[in-house]
Design a protein around this motif. Sequence first.
Motif, mmCIF file in Angstrom:
data_model
loop_
_atom_site.group_PDB
_atom_site.id
_atom_site.type_symbol
_atom_site.label_atom_id
_atom_site.label_comp_id
_atom_site.label_asym_id
_atom_site.label_seq_id
_atom_site.Cartn_x
_atom_site.Cartn_y
_atom_site.Cartn_z
ATOM 1 N N SER A 218 4.148 34.400 25.359
ATOM 2 C CA SER A 218 3.008 35.150 25.891
ATOM 3 C C SER A 218 2.641 34.569 27.250
ATOM 4 C CB SER A 218 1.816 35.039 24.951
ATOM 5 O OG SER A 218 1.284 33.719 24.995
ATOM 6 N N LYS A 219 1.760 35.269 27.959
ATOM 7 C CA LYS A 219 1.350 34.803 29.285
ATOM 8 C C LYS A 219 0.647 33.447 29.196
ATOM 9 C CE LYS A 219 -0.561 36.646 33.549
ATOM 10 N NZ LYS A 219 -1.187 37.818 34.202
ATOM 11 N N THR A 220 -0.157 33.262 28.150
ATOM 12 C CA THR A 220 -0.865 31.990 27.968
ATOM 13 C C THR A 220 0.117 30.849 27.737
ATOM 14 O OG1 THR A 220 -2.761 33.135 27.002
ATOM 15 C CG2 THR A 220 -2.583 30.771 26.582
ATOM 16 N N ASN A 221 1.110 31.076 26.870
ATOM 17 C CA ASN A 221 2.110 30.043 26.604
ATOM 18 C C ASN A 221 2.938 29.750 27.847
ATOM 19 O OD1 ASN A 221 1.543 29.604 23.818
ATOM 20 N ND2 ASN A 221 2.561 31.516 23.325
ATOM 21 N N THR A 222 3.272 30.810 28.572
ATOM 22 C CA THR A 222 4.046 30.641 29.800
ATOM 23 C C THR A 222 3.330 29.697 30.752
ATOM 24 O OG1 THR A 222 5.015 32.855 29.656
ATOM 25 C CG2 THR A 222 5.003 31.818 31.811
ATOM 26 N N SER A 223 2.042 29.937 30.943
ATOM 27 C CA SER A 223 1.244 29.113 31.845
ATOM 28 C C SER A 223 1.186 27.666 31.364
ATOM 29 C CB SER A 223 -0.169 29.695 31.954
ATOM 30 O OG SER A 223 -0.977 28.897 32.778
ATOM 31 N N THR A 224 1.015 27.479 30.065
ATOM 32 C CA THR A 224 0.931 26.131 29.489
ATOM 33 C C THR A 224 2.201 25.329 29.740
ATOM 34 O OG1 THR A 224 -0.568 26.875 27.742
ATOM 35 C CG2 THR A 224 0.633 24.826 27.347
ATOM 36 N N PHE A 225 3.360 25.939 29.440
ATOM 37 C CA PHE A 225 4.629 25.219 29.571
ATOM 38 C C PHE A 225 5.052 25.087 31.027
ATOM 39 C CE2 PHE A 225 5.071 27.267 25.243
ATOM 40 C CZ PHE A 225 4.673 26.123 24.575
ATOM 41 N N GLN A 226 4.671 26.063 31.841
ATOM 42 C CA GLN A 226 4.992 25.975 33.262
ATOM 43 C C GLN A 226 4.211 24.824 33.903
ATOM 44 O OE1 GLN A 226 4.274 29.623 35.540
ATOM 45 N NE2 GLN A 226 6.411 29.504 36.146
ATOM 46 N N ASN A 227 2.948 24.676 33.520
ATOM 47 C CA ASN A 227 2.138 23.583 34.051
ATOM 48 C C ASN A 227 2.704 22.227 33.632
ATOM 49 O OD1 ASN A 227 0.331 25.250 35.355
ATOM 50 N ND2 ASN A 227 -1.104 25.340 33.651
ATOM 51 N N LYS A 228 3.271 22.176 32.420
ATOM 52 C CA LYS A 228 3.885 20.925 31.951
ATOM 53 C C LYS A 228 5.110 20.582 32.813
ATOM 54 C CE LYS A 228 5.858 20.711 27.795
ATOM 55 N NZ LYS A 228 6.007 20.559 26.323
ATOM 56 N N LEU A 229 5.885 21.593 33.154
ATOM 57 C CA LEU A 229 7.064 21.389 33.996
ATOM 58 C C LEU A 229 6.658 20.981 35.410
ATOM 59 C CD1 LEU A 229 10.151 21.551 34.260
ATOM 60 C CD2 LEU A 229 9.916 23.998 34.738
ATOM 61 N N ILE A 230 5.621 21.638 35.940
ATOM 62 C CA ILE A 230 5.121 21.311 37.278
ATOM 63 C C ILE A 230 4.614 19.866 37.313
ATOM 64 C CG2 ILE A 230 3.283 21.801 38.954
ATOM 65 C CD1 ILE A 230 3.523 24.780 38.076
ATOM 66 N N LYS A 231 3.885 19.483 36.274
ATOM 67 C CA LYS A 231 3.340 18.129 36.197
ATOM 68 C C LYS A 231 4.467 17.098 36.179
ATOM 69 C CE LYS A 231 0.242 15.232 33.410
ATOM 70 N NZ LYS A 231 -0.582 15.161 32.174
ATOM 71 N N TYR A 232 5.547 17.412 35.459
ATOM 72 C CA TYR A 232 6.692 16.498 35.390
ATOM 73 C C TYR A 232 7.316 16.302 36.772
ATOM 74 C CZ TYR A 232 11.432 14.867 34.516
ATOM 75 O OH TYR A 232 12.605 14.168 34.563
ATOM 76 N N VAL A 233 7.545 17.395 37.504
ATOM 77 C CA VAL A 233 8.179 17.304 38.824
ATOM 78 C C VAL A 233 7.233 16.646 39.836
ATOM 79 C CG1 VAL A 233 9.282 18.607 40.681
ATOM 80 C CG2 VAL A 233 9.570 19.335 38.320
ATOM 81 N N ARG A 234 5.945 16.940 39.702
ATOM 82 C CA ARG A 234 4.952 16.327 40.588
ATOM 83 C C ARG A 234 4.952 14.810 40.389
ATOM 84 N NH1 ARG A 234 -0.003 19.668 39.901
ATOM 85 N NH2 ARG A 234 -0.396 18.307 38.123
ATOM 86 N N GLY A 235 5.134 14.372 39.139
ATOM 87 C CA GLY A 235 5.217 12.941 38.857
ATOM 88 C C GLY A 235 6.446 12.317 39.495
ATOM 89 N N ALA A 236 7.556 13.065 39.499
ATOM 90 C CA ALA A 236 8.786 12.568 40.124
ATOM 91 C C ALA A 236 8.634 12.472 41.638
ATOM 92 C CB ALA A 236 9.959 13.491 39.773
ATOM 93 N N LEU A 237 7.902 13.424 42.218
ATOM 94 C CA LEU A 237 7.691 13.436 43.671
ATOM 95 C C LEU A 237 6.658 12.394 44.079
ATOM 96 C CD1 LEU A 237 8.114 14.759 46.490
ATOM 97 C CD2 LEU A 237 6.323 16.394 45.865
ATOM 98 N N GLY A 238 5.680 12.160 43.185
ATOM 99 C CA GLY A 238 4.598 11.241 43.530
ATOM 100 C C GLY A 238 3.557 11.891 44.404
ATOM 101 N N GLY A 239 3.430 13.214 44.294
ATOM 102 C CA GLY A 239 2.450 13.946 45.104
ATOM 103 C C GLY A 239 2.476 15.418 44.761
#
Length: 365
Positions: A218-239
Amino acid sequence: MNTALQSKQLLLNEFSELYELFRKYGVNQSSVRTRIFNPLKFPKVKISDNHKEACEKHASLMNEKDLKKVITDLKLVLEKFVIFNDKIVQFYDMNHMQLKCIDDCIEKELANKNNSGLVNYYPGLPHDPNIIDEVVKPIKSIKLNNNVKIFLVGSRREYYKVFQLSKQDLTQTALSTIQDVKEVSAKGMVSELAIDLVVLDYASSRLELRLSNATAMSKTNTSTFQNKLIKYVRGALGGKLGDPYDFLSKVNDYYFADDHGRVVAFDFLTEEGVERTEKVRNKKDDLKDESYHIGGTEKVNKIFQSHSIAKVWDFKFDNSDCRISLKVKGSLRLLLKGNQTIDQVYLMDCFSESDYNYLLSKLML
């Protein structure tokens, strides 16, 4: 059993497990036939016949060398399916230094001996999804060419999903209380092992995040898991990653593009503020050829702003009809608020890099 027979039996067991893996990864039975086994020159069987059984029989007649080659080819096809099929995609502009920072950080995590997740299972899947952590972990890095590098990252997902059932799934008591039942569905919790992708395109200075199992959530689940992926990559970038691409302003371009694609669904707002939602009943049809749609667009002089579109391209593959699909799923609310963005798109039905690149060329026009 002699050594030669044992070796052959082990290969046949591996072949059967690979067949099952395609189904576990979500490849439908029709695609297993047309996009996977037909190109490998396996005999075509009737829809009513047991395809897996027929493939296993054909494999049993192969010599070991040919069977090993087929198994290797199947593993490559499975990996391509994992990389390209049914993805929700976001794009970010990144410079070379930022991409290299993400690259080095994830590679370092992969090299860590204590890394947990799907590494020990890929491309297989453990029977119990609870073995896998909900935290995103890297599984494997793949260098497509000198400019594009892909990281497979895995995590466990849990979400509610609607399952379509038949009337036979209802008790007689339940049926007697409901009149004129046309559809029956149930809602249940799904726990799955998901493999998403972090794609570094050095040539285009672009970061690409691909969320898998696009159609299931669903759109809600999509947003939840997408934010988790974004957070992971943001952690790798450090910004921060910066702003993702905006596709809302380009939906009309996808509609008017003369590129042999069929429009199968379209949501738009007319100049007078009238909302229209239209789609074809049969996905082999083109909405732009329908008389009611033509009449409507002419009535508003083709002046409208769309917020959603689904477009399909057909092609032949090994004497089979196949299709690949592009979807932009926005909402009227975004359109009415103004200065809003649609930063994710759906790229569907891709079984290879060429399928995916074809859709990408349409997306980036």
